[in-house]
Design a protein around this motif. Structure first.
Motif, PDB file in Angstrom:
ATOM      1  N   VAL A   1      34.121  14.753 -35.551  1.00  0.00           N
ATOM      2  CA  VAL A   1      34.949  13.580 -35.298  1.00  0.00           C
ATOM      3  C   VAL A   1      34.105  12.880 -34.240  1.00  0.00           C
ATOM      4  CG1 VAL A   1      36.784  12.179 -34.880  1.00  0.00           C
ATOM      5  CG2 VAL A   1      37.073  14.306 -35.903  1.00  0.00           C
ATOM      6  N   ASN A   2      33.751  11.667 -34.542  1.00  0.00           N
ATOM      7  CA  ASN A   2      32.794  10.745 -33.328  1.00  0.00           C
ATOM      8  C   ASN A   2      34.001   9.656 -33.119  1.00  0.00           C
ATOM      9  OD1 ASN A   2      30.577  11.707 -35.504  1.00  0.00           O
ATOM     10  ND2 ASN A   2      29.921  11.721 -33.311  1.00  0.00           N
ATOM     11  N   LEU A   3      34.072   9.555 -31.918  1.00  0.00           N
ATOM     12  CA  LEU A   3      34.985   8.460 -31.331  1.00  0.00           C
ATOM     13  C   LEU A   3      34.310   7.829 -30.052  1.00  0.00           C
ATOM     14  CD1 LEU A   3      38.343  10.204 -30.943  1.00  0.00           C
ATOM     15  CD2 LEU A   3      37.680   8.927 -32.810  1.00  0.00           C
TER      16      LEU A   3
ATOM     17  N   GLY B   1      42.038   8.738 -32.766  1.00  0.00           N
ATOM     18  CA  GLY B   1      41.469  10.094 -32.750  1.00  0.00           C
ATOM     19  C   GLY B   1      42.759  11.272 -33.260  1.00  0.00           C
ATOM     20  N   ARG B   2      43.964  10.825 -32.661  1.00  0.00           N
ATOM     21  CA  ARG B   2      45.122  11.655 -32.852  1.00  0.00           C
ATOM     22  C   ARG B   2      45.503  11.637 -34.473  1.00  0.00           C
ATOM     23  NH1 ARG B   2      50.359  12.327 -29.269  1.00  0.00           N
ATOM     24  NH2 ARG B   2      48.597  13.795 -28.164  1.00  0.00           N
ATOM     25  N   GLU B   3      45.378  10.399 -34.871  1.00  0.00           N
ATOM     26  CA  GLU B   3      45.430  10.356 -36.595  1.00  0.00           C
ATOM     27  C   GLU B   3      44.454  10.719 -37.320  1.00  0.00           C
ATOM     28  OE1 GLU B   3      45.525   6.320 -39.450  1.00  0.00           O
ATOM     29  OE2 GLU B   3      45.898   5.949 -37.456  1.00  0.00           O
ATOM     30  N   ILE B   4      43.221  10.957 -36.952  1.00  0.00           N
ATOM     31  CA  ILE B   4      42.037  11.343 -37.792  1.00  0.00           C
ATOM     32  C   ILE B   4      42.266  12.768 -37.745  1.00  0.00           C
ATOM     33  CG2 ILE B   4      39.624  12.133 -37.851  1.00  0.00           C
ATOM     34  CD1 ILE B   4      39.324   9.110 -36.730  1.00  0.00           C
ATOM     35  N   VAL B   5      42.664  13.508 -36.516  1.00  0.00           N
ATOM     36  CA  VAL B   5      42.896  14.929 -36.281  1.00  0.00           C
ATOM     37  C   VAL B   5      43.922  15.769 -36.903  1.00  0.00           C
ATOM     38  CG1 VAL B   5      43.420  16.666 -34.609  1.00  0.00           C
ATOM     39  CG2 VAL B   5      41.593  14.926 -34.171  1.00  0.00           C
ATOM     40  N   ARG B   6      45.008  14.776 -37.319  1.00  0.00           N
ATOM     41  CA  ARG B   6      46.148  15.179 -38.089  1.00  0.00           C
ATOM     42  C   ARG B   6      45.739  15.336 -39.463  1.00  0.00           C
ATOM     43  NH1 ARG B   6      50.725  11.321 -35.183  1.00  0.00           N
ATOM     44  NH2 ARG B   6      51.278  12.608 -33.598  1.00  0.00           N
TER      45      ARG B   6
ATOM     46  N   THR C   1      39.199  24.183 -37.520  1.00  0.00           N
ATOM     47  CA  THR C   1      37.872  24.032 -36.489  1.00  0.00           C
ATOM     48  C   THR C   1      37.897  22.711 -36.357  1.00  0.00           C
ATOM     49  OG1 THR C   1      37.349  26.185 -36.948  1.00  0.00           O
ATOM     50  CG2 THR C   1      35.697  24.700 -35.685  1.00  0.00           C
ATOM     51  N   ILE C   2      37.848  21.944 -35.351  1.00  0.00           N
ATOM     52  CA  ILE C   2      37.485  20.206 -35.140  1.00  0.00           C
ATOM     53  C   ILE C   2      36.770  20.265 -34.076  1.00  0.00           C
ATOM     54  CG2 ILE C   2      38.348  17.981 -35.520  1.00  0.00           C
ATOM     55  CD1 ILE C   2      41.033  19.092 -36.602  1.00  0.00           C
ATOM     56  N   ILE C   3      35.852  19.534 -33.876  1.00  0.00           N
ATOM     57  CA  ILE C   3      34.863  19.139 -32.684  1.00  0.00           C
ATOM     58  C   ILE C   3      34.966  17.457 -32.620  1.00  0.00           C
ATOM     59  CG2 ILE C   3      32.806  19.298 -31.642  1.00  0.00           C
ATOM     60  CD1 ILE C   3      33.632  22.044 -32.572  1.00  0.00           C
ATOM     61  N   VAL C   4      35.142  17.207 -31.550  1.00  0.00           N
ATOM     62  CA  VAL C   4      35.285  15.714 -31.356  1.00  0.00           C
ATOM     63  C   VAL C   4      34.260  15.385 -30.379  1.00  0.00           C
ATOM     64  CG1 VAL C   4      36.737  13.836 -30.308  1.00  0.00           C
ATOM     65  CG2 VAL C   4      37.660  15.729 -31.370  1.00  0.00           C
TER      66      VAL C   4
ATOM     67  N   VAL D   1      36.146  19.095 -27.343  1.00  0.00           N
ATOM     68  CA  VAL D   1      36.096  17.608 -26.921  1.00  0.00           C
ATOM     69  C   VAL D   1      34.769  17.770 -25.893  1.00  0.00           C
ATOM     70  CG1 VAL D   1      36.710  15.513 -26.062  1.00  0.00           C
ATOM     71  CG2 VAL D   1      38.383  17.042 -27.098  1.00  0.00           C
ATOM     72  N   VAL D   2      33.678  16.848 -26.732  1.00  0.00           N
ATOM     73  CA  VAL D   2      32.420  17.120 -25.782  1.00  0.00           C
ATOM     74  C   VAL D   2      32.024  15.397 -25.596  1.00  0.00           C
ATOM     75  CG1 VAL D   2      31.517  19.140 -26.747  1.00  0.00           C
ATOM     76  CG2 VAL D   2      31.036  17.108 -28.168  1.00  0.00           C
ATOM     77  N   GLY D   3      31.812  15.297 -24.514  1.00  0.00           N
ATOM     78  CA  GLY D   3      31.229  13.857 -24.277  1.00  0.00           C
ATOM     79  C   GLY D   3      29.850  13.792 -24.443  1.00  0.00           C
ATOM     80  N   THR D   4      29.489  12.351 -24.776  1.00  0.00           N
ATOM     81  CA  THR D   4      28.176  12.031 -24.761  1.00  0.00           C
ATOM     82  C   THR D   4      27.913  10.536 -24.269  1.00  0.00           C
ATOM     83  OG1 THR D   4      28.472  11.075 -27.055  1.00  0.00           O
ATOM     84  CG2 THR D   4      27.599  13.435 -26.938  1.00  0.00           C
TER      85      THR D   4
END
Length: 222
Positions: free
Chosen positions: A13-15, A31-36, A44-47, A71-74
């Motif tokens: 997921v890209n936010l 983000g929470r809506e997409i994850v659900r 396995t979900i990487i944000v 959750v990884v920041g960029t």
């Protein structure tokens, strides 16, 4: 996006953040809506959170803690030394760092970056033609649950100072430095070897700012 890797569905997921950035939809609500929705496909979900402010990145990580694998920041280009596993099992780091030219200003020719700063002109930003480097993180997780486990946590009963460079041997052994803020006045940096069987060996201690690792072609010298 969801892809299958060795039989395990992995969603990415890209936010984008809003602090000191464009005024867009709320990444927390969206983000929470997409994850659900994605959890129906797999655990396995990487944000990837593309944001400016560390506060916003950390807040989103705690907001999603336990519902995503990492959750990884960029965006800020410089890798941070705050990697951790949050209370409910989500891996987090404020910024993964940059993949790009090492001798550069966030990937750009230094001379151009200096001119942009001193003239305040929107000059074109050509990529610096120097050797590249790759920054990132290694995340170990259980595909059945999507939860993260610590590869290394507290060697010798204490936290790492701040991991820096690494190199793999052909055997699969991993050599890495624990640099932190060590320097000539604080020569407490270390060099470790992580064996393929999980054994962690301290090879050097009391090193002032260990930085840069390479093995000779025959791997006789590190």
């Amino acid at each position: 996006t969801t892809v299958e890797v060795k039989g395990t569905p992995i969603s990415v997921v890209n936010l984008q953040g809003r602090v000191r950035m464009s005024d867009i939809d709320c990444p927390f609500t969206l983000g929470r809506e997409i994850v659900r929705k994605l959890r129906d496909a797999g655990k396995t979900i990487i944000v990837d959170f593309h944001a400016e402010a560390a506060e916003e990145k950390e807040a989103l990580a705690y907001w999603l803690d336990g519902s995503v694998t990492a959750v990884v920041g960029t965006h800020t280009h410089v890798q941070t030394a705050d990697e951790r596993i949050l209370p409910r099992g989500t891996a987090y780091i404020t910024d993964l760092g940059m993949i790009g030219p090492q001798m550069s200003v966030i990937g750009v020719e230094p001379e151009i970056a200096i001119r942009r700063s001193t003239t305040q002109m929107p000059l074109k930003m050509p990529i610096a033609d120097t050797p590249a480097e790759i920054r990132g993180v290694h995340v170990s997780f259980d595909p059945a649950t999507g939860k993260v486990s610590a590869l290394l946590d507290r060697p010798r009963g204490e936290r790492f100072k701040g991991l820096n460079d690494l190199v793999f041997a052909r055997s699969g052994d991993l050599y890495f430095t624990d640099q932190g803020e060590s320097d000539q006045r604080d020569p407490t940096g270390r060099l470790y070897r992580l064996r393929t069987d999980g054994r962690l060996e301290l090879l050097l201690s009391n090193v002032p700012s260990p930085n840069g690792l390479v093995l000779t072609p025959d791997e006789s010298v590190l």
